[in-house]
Motif scaffolding. Structure first.
Motif, PDB file in Angstrom:
ATOM      1  N   PHE A  33     -92.166 -31.507 -69.869  1.00 11.63           N
ATOM      2  CA  PHE A  33     -91.104 -31.197 -68.749  1.00 11.63           C
ATOM      3  C   PHE A  33     -91.617 -29.880 -67.918  1.00 11.63           C
ATOM      4  CE2 PHE A  33     -87.274 -29.071 -67.032  1.00 11.63           C
ATOM      5  CZ  PHE A  33     -86.890 -30.039 -66.214  1.00 11.63           C
ATOM      6  N   SER A  34     -91.976 -29.079 -68.454  1.00 18.38           N
ATOM      7  CA  SER A  34     -92.319 -27.883 -67.765  1.00 18.38           C
ATOM      8  C   SER A  34     -93.675 -28.432 -66.909  1.00 18.38           C
ATOM      9  CB  SER A  34     -92.865 -26.854 -68.876  1.00 18.38           C
ATOM     10  OG  SER A  34     -91.644 -26.171 -69.237  1.00 18.38           O
ATOM     11  N   MET A  35     -94.395 -29.237 -67.378  1.00 16.04           N
ATOM     12  CA  MET A  35     -95.829 -29.680 -66.735  1.00 16.04           C
ATOM     13  C   MET A  35     -95.398 -30.447 -65.647  1.00 16.04           C
ATOM     14  SD  MET A  35     -98.487 -30.177 -69.913  1.00 16.04           S
ATOM     15  CE  MET A  35     -99.184 -31.667 -68.862  1.00 16.04           C
ATOM     16  N   ALA A  36     -94.546 -31.096 -65.664  1.00 20.42           N
ATOM     17  CA  ALA A  36     -93.702 -32.137 -64.836  1.00 20.42           C
ATOM     18  C   ALA A  36     -93.149 -31.267 -63.314  1.00 20.42           C
ATOM     19  CB  ALA A  36     -92.906 -33.053 -64.935  1.00 20.42           C
ATOM     20  N   TRP A  37     -92.363 -30.437 -63.648  1.00 21.11           N
ATOM     21  CA  TRP A  37     -91.687 -29.365 -62.842  1.00 21.11           C
ATOM     22  C   TRP A  37     -92.756 -28.679 -61.768  1.00 21.11           C
ATOM     23  CZ3 TRP A  37     -86.563 -29.816 -61.705  1.00 21.11           C
ATOM     24  CH2 TRP A  37     -86.475 -28.770 -60.915  1.00 21.11           C
ATOM     25  N   GLU A  38     -93.696 -28.028 -62.815  1.00 16.61           N
ATOM     26  CA  GLU A  38     -94.933 -27.346 -62.085  1.00 16.61           C
ATOM     27  C   GLU A  38     -95.461 -28.206 -61.105  1.00 16.61           C
ATOM     28  OE1 GLU A  38     -99.023 -25.340 -63.190  1.00 16.61           O
ATOM     29  OE2 GLU A  38     -97.458 -24.865 -64.645  1.00 16.61           O
ATOM     30  N   GLU A  39     -95.849 -29.453 -61.318  1.00 19.76           N
ATOM     31  CA  GLU A  39     -96.469 -30.298 -60.620  1.00 19.76           C
ATOM     32  C   GLU A  39     -95.438 -30.676 -59.423  1.00 19.76           C
ATOM     33  OE1 GLU A  39     -99.491 -32.954 -59.113  1.00 19.76           O
ATOM     34  OE2 GLU A  39     -99.327 -31.381 -60.881  1.00 19.76           O
ATOM     35  N   ARG A  40     -94.017 -30.851 -59.643  1.00 20.90           N
ATOM     36  CA  ARG A  40     -93.255 -31.084 -58.490  1.00 20.90           C
ATOM     37  C   ARG A  40     -93.096 -29.857 -57.634  1.00 20.90           C
ATOM     38  NH1 ARG A  40     -88.115 -29.195 -57.745  1.00 20.90           N
ATOM     39  NH2 ARG A  40     -86.740 -30.542 -56.633  1.00 20.90           N
ATOM     40  N   THR A  41     -93.235 -28.743 -57.934  1.00 20.65           N
ATOM     41  CA  THR A  41     -93.108 -27.350 -57.260  1.00 20.65           C
ATOM     42  C   THR A  41     -94.478 -27.357 -56.391  1.00 20.65           C
ATOM     43  OG1 THR A  41     -91.939 -26.364 -58.804  1.00 20.65           O
ATOM     44  CG2 THR A  41     -93.170 -24.996 -57.233  1.00 20.65           C
ATOM     45  N   LYS A  42     -95.610 -27.838 -57.038  1.00 20.25           N
ATOM     46  CA  LYS A  42     -96.733 -27.918 -56.245  1.00 20.25           C
ATOM     47  C   LYS A  42     -96.851 -29.137 -55.105  1.00 20.25           C
ATOM     48  CE  LYS A  42     -99.854 -26.338 -59.817  1.00 20.25           C
ATOM     49  NZ  LYS A  42    -101.058 -26.651 -60.764  1.00 20.25           N
ATOM     50  N   MET A  43     -96.250 -30.095 -55.206  1.00 17.79           N
ATOM     51  CA  MET A  43     -96.066 -31.088 -54.340  1.00 17.79           C
ATOM     52  C   MET A  43     -95.098 -30.844 -53.157  1.00 17.79           C
ATOM     53  SD  MET A  43     -97.522 -34.217 -53.689  1.00 17.79           S
ATOM     54  CE  MET A  43     -98.069 -34.389 -54.990  1.00 17.79           C
ATOM     55  N   ARG A  44     -94.202 -30.182 -53.493  1.00 15.87           N
ATOM     56  CA  ARG A  44     -93.325 -29.583 -52.506  1.00 15.87           C
ATOM     57  C   ARG A  44     -94.023 -28.733 -51.680  1.00 15.87           C
ATOM     58  NH1 ARG A  44     -87.387 -28.396 -54.156  1.00 15.87           N
ATOM     59  NH2 ARG A  44     -86.903 -28.857 -52.088  1.00 15.87           N
ATOM     60  N   PHE A  45     -94.583 -27.925 -52.095  1.00 15.96           N
ATOM     61  CA  PHE A  45     -95.379 -26.801 -51.401  1.00 15.96           C
ATOM     62  C   PHE A  45     -96.481 -27.452 -50.321  1.00 15.96           C
ATOM     63  CE2 PHE A  45     -99.177 -23.947 -50.799  1.00 15.96           C
ATOM     64  CZ  PHE A  45     -98.412 -22.885 -49.978  1.00 15.96           C
ATOM     65  N   VAL A  46     -97.200 -28.529 -50.978  1.00 16.09           N
ATOM     66  CA  VAL A  46     -98.142 -29.041 -50.172  1.00 16.09           C
ATOM     67  C   VAL A  46     -97.617 -30.035 -49.133  1.00 16.09           C
ATOM     68  CG1 VAL A  46     -99.798 -31.086 -50.277  1.00 16.09           C
ATOM     69  CG2 VAL A  46     -99.986 -29.329 -52.186  1.00 16.09           C
ATOM     70  N   LEU A  47     -96.508 -30.662 -49.541  1.00 16.58           N
ATOM     71  CA  LEU A  47     -95.571 -31.279 -48.331  1.00 16.58           C
ATOM     72  C   LEU A  47     -95.095 -30.389 -47.224  1.00 16.58           C
ATOM     73  CD1 LEU A  47     -93.742 -34.003 -50.660  1.00 16.58           C
ATOM     74  CD2 LEU A  47     -95.906 -34.370 -48.959  1.00 16.58           C
ATOM     75  N   GLN A  48     -94.919 -29.217 -47.538  1.00 15.21           N
ATOM     76  CA  GLN A  48     -94.449 -28.209 -46.440  1.00 15.21           C
ATOM     77  C   GLN A  48     -95.521 -27.866 -45.662  1.00 15.21           C
ATOM     78  OE1 GLN A  48     -92.375 -25.245 -48.529  1.00 15.21           O
ATOM     79  NE2 GLN A  48     -90.342 -26.219 -48.876  1.00 15.21           N
ATOM     80  N   VAL A  49     -96.802 -27.645 -46.381  1.00 11.64           N
ATOM     81  CA  VAL A  49     -97.926 -27.156 -45.347  1.00 11.64           C
ATOM     82  C   VAL A  49     -98.429 -28.303 -44.604  1.00 11.64           C
ATOM     83  CG1 VAL A  49    -100.434 -26.164 -45.844  1.00 11.64           C
ATOM     84  CG2 VAL A  49     -98.174 -25.165 -47.307  1.00 11.64           C
ATOM     85  N   TRP A  50     -98.405 -29.325 -45.030  1.00 12.27           N
ATOM     86  CA  TRP A  50     -99.006 -30.605 -44.247  1.00 12.27           C
ATOM     87  C   TRP A  50     -98.032 -31.342 -43.641  1.00 12.27           C
ATOM     88  CZ3 TRP A  50    -103.916 -30.220 -43.484  1.00 12.27           C
ATOM     89  CH2 TRP A  50    -104.897 -29.577 -44.520  1.00 12.27           C
TER      90      TRP A  50
END
Length: 136
Positions: free
Chosen positions: A113-130
């Protein structure tokens, strides 16, 4: 449509619960009979009525299974505990099995769950930047 592999997946999701129930019934039955036998043998060796002096809290297998479920899940209400030495040894083995059956899989699930949450956070950041800028 329901495929056969989907049905098997449902069984594997319930596997830890099945193992806990099988373990509770197994250890519950063993501790019930061990407590009864140990106290009767002790009474015969000492020429006393051990069941009057040290009555076993395991009056039936249902109470023993309840005790094992509480022991496996590490709740430990303290309402029931073995009086005999062999009963305490069996309870110790049951505690170790409970840790293996419950605590370790829960730690793995928590880590995933922690790994999935971290991946979600990274994906949200990438989507905000791009993400394209809004048109004014």
């Amino acid at each position: 449509d329901r495929s056969p592999s989907r049905g098997l997946g449902d069984v594997y999701k319930r596997q830890p619960l099945v193992f806990v129930l099988i373990g509770a019934f197994f250890f519950g039955t063993v501790i019930y009979y061990v407590e009864q036998i140990e106290l009767v043998v002790w009474a015969n060796l000492n020429h006393t009525d051990a069941l009057d002096e040290f009555p076993t809290p395991f009056t039936d297998i249902g109470v023993s299974v309840w005790f094992m479920l509480v022991t496996f899940t590490t709740i430990g209400y303290g309402d029931v505990s073995p009086n005999g030495h062999l009963g305490k040894v069996i309870t110790t083995l049951a505690m170790l099995c409970g840790i293996i059956l419950l605590a370790m899989p829960l730690a793995i699930v928590g880590n995933n769950f922690s790994m999935a949450w971290e991946e979600r956070t990274k994906m949200r950041f990438v989507l905000q930047v791009w993400a394209p800028a809004p048109i004014p």
